[in-house]
Write an enzyme that holds these catalytic residues in place. Structure first.
Site, PDB file in Angstrom:
ATOM      1  N   ASP A   1       0.870  -1.175   0.000  1.00 39.24           N
ATOM      2  CA  ASP A   1       0.000   0.000   0.000  1.00 39.24           C
ATOM      3  C   ASP A   1       0.903   1.221   0.000  1.00 39.24           C
ATOM      4  O   ASP A   1       1.945   1.228   0.670  1.00 39.24           O
ATOM      5  CB  ASP A   1      -0.925   0.011   1.212  1.00 39.24           C
ATOM      6  CG  ASP A   1      -2.042   1.032   1.033  1.00 39.24           C
ATOM      7  OD1 ASP A   1      -2.665   1.062  -0.046  1.00 39.24           O
ATOM      8  OD2 ASP A   1      -2.276   1.837   1.957  1.00 39.24           O
TER       9      ASP A   1
ATOM     10  N   PHE B   1       2.686   7.956 -13.342  1.00 37.20           N
ATOM     11  CA  PHE B   1       1.246   7.941 -13.074  1.00 37.20           C
ATOM     12  C   PHE B   1       0.979   8.728 -11.800  1.00 37.20           C
ATOM     13  O   PHE B   1       1.913   9.212 -11.141  1.00 37.20           O
ATOM     14  CB  PHE B   1       0.740   6.491 -12.926  1.00 37.20           C
ATOM     15  CG  PHE B   1       1.207   5.815 -11.660  1.00 37.20           C
ATOM     16  CD1 PHE B   1       2.495   5.316 -11.567  1.00 37.20           C
ATOM     17  CD2 PHE B   1       0.381   5.708 -10.537  1.00 37.20           C
ATOM     18  CE1 PHE B   1       2.951   4.699 -10.402  1.00 37.20           C
ATOM     19  CE2 PHE B   1       0.821   5.101  -9.373  1.00 37.20           C
ATOM     20  CZ  PHE B   1       2.108   4.595  -9.301  1.00 37.20           C
ATOM     21  N   GLY B   2      -0.283   8.836 -11.432  1.00 34.73           N
ATOM     22  CA  GLY B   2      -0.671   9.434 -10.148  1.00 34.73           C
ATOM     23  C   GLY B   2      -0.060  10.810  -9.911  1.00 34.73           C
ATOM     24  O   GLY B   2      -0.161  11.712 -10.747  1.00 34.73           O
TER      25      GLY B   2
ATOM     26  N   ARG C   1       8.543   2.269  -3.465  1.00 33.09           N
ATOM     27  CA  ARG C   1       8.198   0.858  -3.674  1.00 33.09           C
ATOM     28  C   ARG C   1       9.473   0.026  -3.779  1.00 33.09           C
ATOM     29  O   ARG C   1       9.583  -1.031  -3.152  1.00 33.09           O
ATOM     30  CB  ARG C   1       7.358   0.739  -4.947  1.00 33.09           C
ATOM     31  CG  ARG C   1       6.440  -0.461  -4.946  1.00 33.09           C
ATOM     32  CD  ARG C   1       5.383  -0.365  -6.032  1.00 33.09           C
ATOM     33  NE  ARG C   1       4.433   0.699  -5.760  1.00 33.09           N
ATOM     34  CZ  ARG C   1       4.383   1.841  -6.424  1.00 33.09           C
ATOM     35  NH1 ARG C   1       5.193   2.073  -7.421  1.00 33.09           N
ATOM     36  NH2 ARG C   1       3.502   2.758  -6.087  1.00 33.09           N
TER      37      ARG C   1
END
Ligand code: IMP
Length: 196
Positions: A69, A150-151, A179
Site C-alpha cells: 500500500d 502515473f498518479g 516501492r
C-alpha cells in the site's frame, strides 16, 4: 518458493520480479492464481492496508502472498493525502484532478516538503507476517511537469533525481522509489529468514 502478488497492477508485478530475481522466488499474479477479488482498503495506516490486502488473498490460496500500500504525504497538509491518496479528489477523479487539488490546497505555501511511502507485506500460509517500509523524499512543484509515470508523479520533484518523477524514466524512478526501497527492505528481511 512461489509467492502470489495480491495486485491487479502488472507494473507492480514486474517490479517485484526484478527486485526479488536473485532469490529463489517465483512471483505469480493474483489473476494467474485464479483469485478474482477486489479488496477494500479500510485501514488508517499503509501497514494495515497492505496486511488487509495480503491476508484477504492468503485466505484463498496455499502460497505466501505479497501486497503493498502506498501514497503521498505532504508535510504542510498534515501528511495528507496519505492512505487516502487513491481517492483524494473523490472516487472517480482523474490523476489531473487529484494533482490540482493538492496544488490548490498548497497555494503559494513555502513549505512544499513531501514524501512517497510504501509498505510491503508478506503473509505466509501459517499466518507468519513480515512487513517493510520504503520512503522517498522530495517537494511539491508549483505546477505539473512531465508526461511519464502515473498518479502524483507530475507534481513530485524528487530530491534524488532532481526532476519530477514524471520527467524520469522507469529505470531511474525504480532506483529511488518508495516501492523499490520497501521491496529492498523486505528482501533484506527475507534473506535473513531464508539464510537461517
Ligand atoms: P495503492 O498503493 O495502489 O493503493 O496506490 C495509492 C495511490 O497513491 C495511487 O493511486 C497513486 O495516486 C498514489 N501513488 C502511489 N505510488 C505512487 C507513485 O509512485 N507515483 C505517483 N503516485 C503514486
Amino acid at each position: 518458493m512461489k509467492i502470489v502478488a495480491a495486485t491487479r497492477n502488472n507494473g507492480k508485478i514486474k517490479e517485484l520480479q526484478a527486485i526479488l530475481s536473485d532469490l529463489d522466488i517465483e512471483i505469480v499474479s493474483q489473476a494467474e492464481a485464479g483469485i478474482d477479488i477486489e479488496v477494500e482498503e479500510t485501514g488508517d495506516t499503509f501497514e494495515k492496508n497492505a496486511l488487509i490486502k495480503a491476508k484477504s488473498v492468503s485466505m484463498l490460496c496455499d502460497d505466501p502472498v505479497i501486497a503493498d500500500d502506498s501514497g503521498l504525504c505532504v508535510e504542510a497538509l498534515g501528511g495528507a493525502p496519505g492512505v487516502y491518496s487513491a481517492r483524494y479528489a473523490g472516487e472517480n477523479a482523474s490523476d489531473e484532478e487529484k494533482n490540482n487539488k493538492i496544488l490548490a490546497e498548497l497555494g503559494e505555501t513555502k513549505n512544499r516538503k513531501a514524501k512517497f511511502v510504501c509498505v510491503t507485506a508478506l503473509v505466509f500460509p501459517d499466518g507468519y507476517e513480515v512487513t517493510a517500509t520504503g520512503e522517498t523524499y522530495g517537494s511539491i512543484t508549483y505546477e505539473p511537469h512531465g508526461e511519464k509515470g502515473f498518479g502524483y508523479d507530475p507534481i513530485f520533484y524528487s530530491d534524488d533525481l532532481k526532476k519530477t518523477f514524471a520527467d524520469a524514466d522507469d529505470n531511474e524512478k525504480n532506483k529511488v522509489s518508495h516501492r523499490a526501497r520497501a521491496l529492498q527492505a523486505l528482501y533484506e528481511k527475507l534473506k535473513t529468514i531464508t539464510d537461517k
